[in-house]
Scaffold this active site. Structure first.
Site, PDB file in Angstrom:
ATOM      1  N   GLY A   1     -12.574  -4.168   1.397  1.00 30.19           N
ATOM      2  CA  GLY A   1     -13.966  -3.728   1.513  1.00 30.19           C
ATOM      3  C   GLY A   1     -14.339  -2.773   0.398  1.00 30.19           C
TER       4      GLY A   1
ATOM      5  N   GLY B   1      -6.951  -6.593   0.702  1.00 30.22           N
ATOM      6  CA  GLY B   1      -5.682  -6.565   1.409  1.00 30.22           C
ATOM      7  C   GLY B   1      -5.120  -7.966   1.611  1.00 30.22           C
TER       8      GLY B   1
ATOM      9  NE  ARG C   1      -4.432  -1.288   1.749  1.00 31.34           N
ATOM     10  CZ  ARG C   1      -5.367  -1.598   2.622  1.00 31.34           C
ATOM     11  NH1 ARG C   1      -5.130  -1.485   3.917  1.00 31.34           N
ATOM     12  NH2 ARG C   1      -6.542  -2.022   2.210  1.00 31.34           N
TER      13      ARG C   1
ATOM     14  CE  LYS D   1     -17.083 -13.019  11.346  1.00 28.79           C
ATOM     15  NZ  LYS D   1     -17.190 -11.650  11.914  1.00 28.79           N
TER      16      LYS D   1
HETATM   17  C1  3PG Z   1      -8.654  -1.708   4.897  1.00 32.38           C
HETATM   18  O1  3PG Z   1      -7.617  -2.191   5.340  1.00 32.38           O
HETATM   19  O2  3PG Z   1      -9.625  -2.404   4.552  1.00 32.38           O
HETATM   20  C2  3PG Z   1      -8.743  -0.232   4.749  1.00 32.38           C
HETATM   21  O3  3PG Z   1      -7.546   0.393   5.080  1.00 32.38           O
HETATM   22  C3  3PG Z   1      -9.895   0.314   5.571  1.00 32.38           C
HETATM   23  O4  3PG Z   1      -9.696   0.019   6.924  1.00 32.38           O
HETATM   24  P1  3PG Z   1     -10.949  -0.181   7.868  1.00 32.38           P
HETATM   25  O5  3PG Z   1     -11.652  -1.412   7.401  1.00 32.38           O
HETATM   26  O6  3PG Z   1     -10.404  -0.272   9.264  1.00 32.38           O
HETATM   27  O7  3PG Z   1     -11.826   1.057   7.685  1.00 32.38           O
HETATM   28 MG    MG Z   2     -11.431  -3.319   5.680  1.00 36.46          MG
END
Ligand code: 3PG
Ligand code: MG
Length: 399
Positions: A380, A356, A41, A206
């Site tokens: 996400g 990620g 990242r 999940k």
């Molecule tokens: C992630 O790692 O999915 C993003 O950096 C967002 O982080 P978060 O899910 O804690 O908002």
């Molecule tokens: Mg996330």
């Protein structure tokens, strides 16, 4: 869609101007040592930062890391990230030990043209993630005071309605950075008119996390391959016993319903690797899915499943993959994830890896990143994009 871009901002000229860049430097850290275990990242935001440095901007970078609870918490400091970012940029990064306090103010004020500062973790401030507009707005005012213009290059966080993502762009001239543009360009190809067959592979633990995306993708995809911890809830829905594998009991009915409606598009594992315990050295065997012993738990998909999934992938022209097939961090349970990743690289298809964890898996397994069409920095965020949801960070750039 009318989003201004970094090139538009550069064309205006940024020399001597303060440019606030929201990045997603939320990198995985080693639990024991705190060392950065995957800097993907950080690398992903270098094109944007490099262009701004080159153009002589005073670059103020901000990001979150982990999920601290609105107050400083040393284990989530961005300090180590500042060091790594400086190495990759080949120039020191001036690190502010707070986000909008004295250190931040003096660090930003002290920047020369072409220099880079990194503010401390945005989530050390309750205003960043607050649901209260006024509280978020007050924090956004403080952040916006550090920039004459705002660049969003935090693709991984565009699905969050947070101050630095949603409220700051309402306060400053704003543009999309190179990474955000590239991510949106690639993902929009998957939603608009994917070349067929379009095959999606989903893993991870999940079903409940993936339900919305499964619902949204079912009408669109030609095949949906399901592995990872969540496959056991689907197997249970088919009437099989899953032993002590991960199971979301309250999702079994939903999975049964999805299978019924899927028109045969959903493919599930036919064999799995079961172990005595969730441990790297646990005794383990491969069994058919109708033969999972009651006292054992499934930690990976088996070789026949890999072969079946690989055959489906070899036909594909478009592939999206999110979520590991098993506990790939433990070598004994990594073969499924590796096998699927290799099948994706071999397919004559446009492939996108989202998330990620899956992106980290690709690098941790030593696979060649360039053999994938695109590796998204958003987990996400990429799923919500494919669901067709409005992403607050993108919407904020459109206005
Ligand atoms: C992630 O790692 O999915 C993003 O950096 C967002 O982080 P978060 O899910 O804690 O908002
Ligand atoms: Mg996330």
């Amino acid at each position: 869609m009318s989003i201004r871009t970094l090139d538009d901002l550069l064309a205006e000229g940024v020399s001597g101007r303060r440019v606030l860049v929201r990045a997603d430097l939320n990198v995985p850290l080693d639990k024991q040592t705190g060392a950065i275990t995957d800097d993907g990242r950080i690398r992903a935001v270098l094109p944007t930062l490099g262009a701004l440095v080159e153009a002589g901007a005073k670059v103020v970078v901000c990001s979150h890391l982990g999920r601290p609870k609105g107050a400083p918490d040393p284990q989530f400091s961005l300090g180590p990230v500042a060091g790594r970012l400086g190495e990759l940029l080949g120039a020191p990064v001036h690190f502010a030990t707070d986000t909008v306090g004295d250190s931040a103010r003096s660090t930003v004020a002290g920047l020369a043209d072409g220099q880079v500062a990194l503010l401390e973790n945005l989530r050390f401030n309750a205003g960043e993630t607050s649901k209260d507009e006024a509280e978020r707005g007050a924090f956004a005012d403080q952040l916006a005071a550090f920039g004459d213009a705002y660049v969003d290059d935090a693709f991984g966080a565009v699905h969050r309605k947070h101050a630095s993502v949603f409220d700051v762009p309402a306060r400053l001239p704003h543009v999309a950075g190179r990474l955000v543009l590239r991510e949106v360009e690639v993902l929009s190809k998957l939603t608009a008119d994917p070349e067929r067959p379009y095959v999606v592979v989903l893993g991870g633990s999940k079903v409940s996390d993936k339900l919305a995306v499964i619902e949204a993708l079912l009408p669109t995809v030609d095949r949906l391959l399901i592995g990872g911890g969540m496959c056991f809830t689907f197997l249970k829905a088919q009437g099989l016993e899953v032993g002590s594998s991960l199971l979301e009991k309250d999702m079994v009915e939903t999975c049964r319903n999805l299978l019924e409606r899927s028109g045969g598009k959903i493919m599930l594992p036919v064999d799995v690797v079961v172990a005595d315990a969730f441990a790297p050295d646990a005794a383990h065997d491969t069994v058919r899915v109708d033969g999972i012993p009651s006292h054992r738990l499934g930690l990976d998909v088996g070789p026949e499943t890999v072969a079946g999934f690989s055959a489906a992938l070899s036909q594909a022209k478009t592939i999206f993959w999110n979520g590991p097939m098993g506990v790939f961090e433990m070598p004994a349970f990594a073969a499924g994830t590796r096998g699927i990743a290799e099948a994706i690289t071999k397919a004559d298809a446009f492939s996108v890896v989202g998330g990620g964890d899956s992106a980290a898996a690709v690098r941790a397994l030593g696979l060649d990143e360039s053999s994938f069409g695109h590796i998204s920095t958003g987990g996400g965020a990429s799923l919500e994009y494919l669901e067709g949801k409005t992403l607050p960070g993108i919407a904020a750039l459109e206005n």
